[in-house]
Design a protein around this motif. Structure first.
Motif, mmCIF file in Angstrom:
data_model
loop_
_atom_site.group_PDB
_atom_site.id
_atom_site.type_symbol
_atom_site.label_atom_id
_atom_site.label_comp_id
_atom_site.label_asym_id
_atom_site.label_seq_id
_atom_site.Cartn_x
_atom_site.Cartn_y
_atom_site.Cartn_z
ATOM 1 N N ASP A 120 -2.900 -7.256 -8.432
ATOM 2 C CA ASP A 120 -2.702 -8.120 -7.261
ATOM 3 C C ASP A 120 -1.840 -7.493 -6.172
ATOM 4 O OD1 ASP A 120 -0.225 -8.233 -8.429
ATOM 5 O OD2 ASP A 120 -0.349 -10.344 -9.000
ATOM 6 N N SER A 121 -1.422 -6.259 -6.365
ATOM 7 C CA SER A 121 -0.686 -5.531 -5.334
ATOM 8 C C SER A 121 -0.550 -4.072 -5.782
ATOM 9 C CB SER A 121 0.710 -6.151 -5.120
ATOM 10 O OG SER A 121 1.504 -6.011 -6.286
ATOM 11 N N PRO A 122 -0.309 -3.150 -4.845
ATOM 12 C CA PRO A 122 -0.267 -3.313 -3.387
ATOM 13 C C PRO A 122 -1.674 -3.413 -2.802
ATOM 14 C CG PRO A 122 0.024 -1.020 -3.952
ATOM 15 C CD PRO A 122 -0.023 -1.756 -5.261
ATOM 16 N N SER A 123 -1.783 -3.684 -1.525
ATOM 17 C CA SER A 123 -3.085 -3.925 -0.895
ATOM 18 C C SER A 123 -4.020 -2.725 -0.988
ATOM 19 C CB SER A 123 -2.895 -4.324 0.576
ATOM 20 O OG SER A 123 -2.251 -3.297 1.305
ATOM 21 N N LEU A 126 -6.054 -2.801 -4.321
ATOM 22 C CA LEU A 126 -6.826 -3.983 -4.661
ATOM 23 C C LEU A 126 -8.311 -3.640 -4.738
ATOM 24 C CD1 LEU A 126 -5.113 -6.719 -2.439
ATOM 25 C CD2 LEU A 126 -4.579 -6.038 -4.793
ATOM 26 N N ILE A 127 -9.093 -4.534 -5.323
ATOM 27 C CA ILE A 127 -10.536 -4.306 -5.482
ATOM 28 C C ILE A 127 -11.224 -4.212 -4.117
ATOM 29 C CG2 ILE A 127 -12.610 -5.102 -6.664
ATOM 30 C CD1 ILE A 127 -10.120 -4.402 -8.443
ATOM 31 N N SER A 128 -10.628 -4.806 -3.101
ATOM 32 C CA SER A 128 -11.221 -4.811 -1.758
ATOM 33 C C SER A 128 -11.270 -3.428 -1.116
ATOM 34 C CB SER A 128 -10.452 -5.774 -0.848
ATOM 35 O OG SER A 128 -9.077 -5.473 -0.835
ATOM 36 N N VAL A 129 -10.652 -2.421 -1.735
ATOM 37 C CA VAL A 129 -10.757 -1.067 -1.179
ATOM 38 C C VAL A 129 -12.112 -0.445 -1.495
ATOM 39 C CG1 VAL A 129 -8.268 -0.745 -1.447
ATOM 40 C CG2 VAL A 129 -9.827 0.214 -3.169
ATOM 41 N N LEU A 130 -12.868 -1.037 -2.402
ATOM 42 C CA LEU A 130 -14.141 -0.449 -2.815
ATOM 43 C C LEU A 130 -15.262 -0.858 -1.859
ATOM 44 C CD1 LEU A 130 -13.844 -1.158 -6.644
ATOM 45 C CD2 LEU A 130 -13.502 1.042 -5.497
ATOM 46 N N PRO A 131 -15.967 0.113 -1.285
ATOM 47 C CA PRO A 131 -17.100 -0.201 -0.400
ATOM 48 C C PRO A 131 -18.202 -0.944 -1.156
ATOM 49 C CG PRO A 131 -16.387 2.069 -0.111
ATOM 50 C CD PRO A 131 -15.676 1.550 -1.327
ATOM 51 N N ASP A 132 -19.028 -1.661 -0.432
ATOM 52 C CA ASP A 132 -20.042 -2.508 -1.058
ATOM 53 C C ASP A 132 -21.025 -1.721 -1.915
ATOM 54 O OD1 ASP A 132 -18.895 -4.723 0.089
ATOM 55 O OD2 ASP A 132 -20.271 -4.790 1.798
ATOM 56 N N ASP A 133 -21.445 -0.544 -1.446
ATOM 57 C CA ASP A 133 -22.410 0.224 -2.230
ATOM 58 C C ASP A 133 -21.794 0.741 -3.527
ATOM 59 O OD1 ASP A 133 -20.794 1.955 -0.586
ATOM 60 O OD2 ASP A 133 -22.145 3.611 -1.059
ATOM 61 N N THR A 175 -9.455 -0.969 6.316
ATOM 62 C CA THR A 175 -8.090 -0.463 6.526
ATOM 63 C C THR A 175 -7.438 -0.101 5.198
ATOM 64 O OG1 THR A 175 -7.846 -1.814 8.516
ATOM 65 C CG2 THR A 175 -5.832 -0.968 7.500
ATOM 66 N N SER A 176 -7.548 -0.986 4.240
ATOM 67 C CA SER A 176 -6.981 -0.716 2.912
ATOM 68 C C SER A 176 -7.713 0.441 2.230
ATOM 69 C CB SER A 176 -7.053 -1.973 2.037
ATOM 70 O OG SER A 176 -6.215 -2.979 2.547
ATOM 71 N N PHE A 177 -8.996 0.565 2.495
ATOM 72 C CA PHE A 177 -9.782 1.671 1.943
ATOM 73 C C PHE A 177 -9.230 3.019 2.408
ATOM 74 C CE2 PHE A 177 -13.729 4.361 2.613
ATOM 75 C CZ PHE A 177 -13.797 4.799 1.298
ATOM 76 N N GLU A 178 -8.941 3.129 3.695
ATOM 77 C CA GLU A 178 -8.392 4.383 4.219
ATOM 78 C C GLU A 178 -7.011 4.664 3.623
ATOM 79 O OE1 GLU A 178 -9.995 6.618 5.976
ATOM 80 O OE2 GLU A 178 -11.746 5.291 5.866
ATOM 81 N N GLN A 179 -6.215 3.615 3.459
ATOM 82 C CA GLN A 179 -4.902 3.784 2.851
ATOM 83 C C GLN A 179 -5.027 4.170 1.376
ATOM 84 O OE1 GLN A 179 -2.226 3.955 4.443
ATOM 85 N NE2 GLN A 179 -0.567 3.734 2.966
ATOM 86 N N PHE A 180 -5.999 3.595 0.691
ATOM 87 C CA PHE A 180 -6.263 3.947 -0.707
ATOM 88 C C PHE A 180 -6.564 5.431 -0.842
ATOM 89 C CE2 PHE A 180 -9.795 4.711 -3.745
ATOM 90 C CZ PHE A 180 -9.113 4.521 -4.939
ATOM 91 N N LYS A 181 -7.394 5.956 0.029
ATOM 92 C CA LYS A 181 -7.743 7.377 -0.037
ATOM 93 C C LYS A 181 -6.519 8.251 0.228
ATOM 94 C CE LYS A 181 -11.263 7.229 2.853
ATOM 95 N NZ LYS A 181 -12.435 7.729 3.632
ATOM 96 N N LYS A 182 -5.741 7.867 1.225
ATOM 97 C CA LYS A 182 -4.546 8.635 1.579
ATOM 98 C C LYS A 182 -3.541 8.652 0.428
ATOM 99 C CE LYS A 182 -0.803 8.803 5.014
ATOM 100 N NZ LYS A 182 -0.250 8.161 6.238
ATOM 101 N N VAL A 183 -3.240 7.474 -0.101
ATOM 102 C CA VAL A 183 -2.247 7.366 -1.179
ATOM 103 C C VAL A 183 -2.753 8.050 -2.448
ATOM 104 C CG1 VAL A 183 -1.037 5.754 -2.701
ATOM 105 C CG2 VAL A 183 -1.206 5.281 -0.247
#
Length: 208
Positions: A120-123, A126-133, A175-183
């Motif tokens: 449930d954290s950090p953003s 979260l599962i929302s970083v995963l693209p739909d495909d 936005t979170s997706f890009e941060q996920f990749k960076k982190v």
């Protein structure tokens, strides 16, 4: 440990039911000597994968060591009840096929109860970083595992249904997706491991 020692020294331990959550990195004699003084001991083992998935998420622990401790804890006569809980997160969703078979095997052979929860954290994890495909293909991975290992109702209710629901109910957040990749790239360099090695096909599609 010091608190448990205090309870034992005060003579209160035999009236206490002890509930412990552990990552199973340690199950030494000192700990065993302490817990045998309590009325009842229940242990929940936090384990976010197996094999290479576990080692990626839980640096610097080694899976062979953790697996041995899980079995020691589960079969210990000092412990009345043990279960395993897994926190579902992008890293272990991208590598479902490397770890779920071990959990199914352990449940079936040891009759160990399993449980899942959702990060449930950090953003940016979260599962929302995963693209739909990517989510669509992870869902396919999950269905394939269910078919290959002939999941029963309990196993489908534990893994297949909640994971599919999870994937369907989280909206992609660019936005979170890009941060996920960076982190992820930063952490991989610092910890000396690699999401690219853990899930090469998904990594190529997400990071290139």
């Amino acid at each position: 440990i010091n608190f448990l020692k205090y309870l034992v020294e005060e003579g209160n331990a035999n009236n206490i039911d002890l509930h412990v959550t552990t990552n199973a990195t340690n199950f030494n004699k000192n700990w065993q000597e302490l817990i045998k003084n309590f009325n009842k001991v229940n242990v929940q083992i936090s384990c976010d994968g197996a094999h290479e998935t576990y080692e990626y998420i839980r640096v610097p622990a080694k899976w062979n060591h953790i697996e041995k401790n899980i079995k020691k804890i589960f079969y210990s006569e000092l412990i009345e009840y043990t279960n395993l809980i897994t926190v579902i997160q992008p890293a272990n969703l991208l590598s479902l096929k490397t770890w779920i078979p071990w959990f199914i095997w352990f449940h079936r052979t040891a009759r160990c109860d399993l449980e899942v929860s959702i990060i449930d954290s950090p953003s940016h994890f979260l599962i929302s970083v995963l693209p739909d495909d990517i989510k669509k293909d992870i869902a396919s991975d999950m269905y394939e595992l269910s078919d290959e290992y002939k999941f029963d109702d309990y196993e489908n209710e534990l893994y297949t249904q909640p994971i599919i629901s999870l994937l369907n109910n989280h909206t992609f957040d660019p936005t979170s997706f890009e941060q996920f990749k960076k982190v992820t790239n930063i952490l991989d360099k610092l910890r000396g491991n690699s999401l690219e090695k853990l899930a090469p096909e998904y990594y190529k599609r997400m990071f290139n």
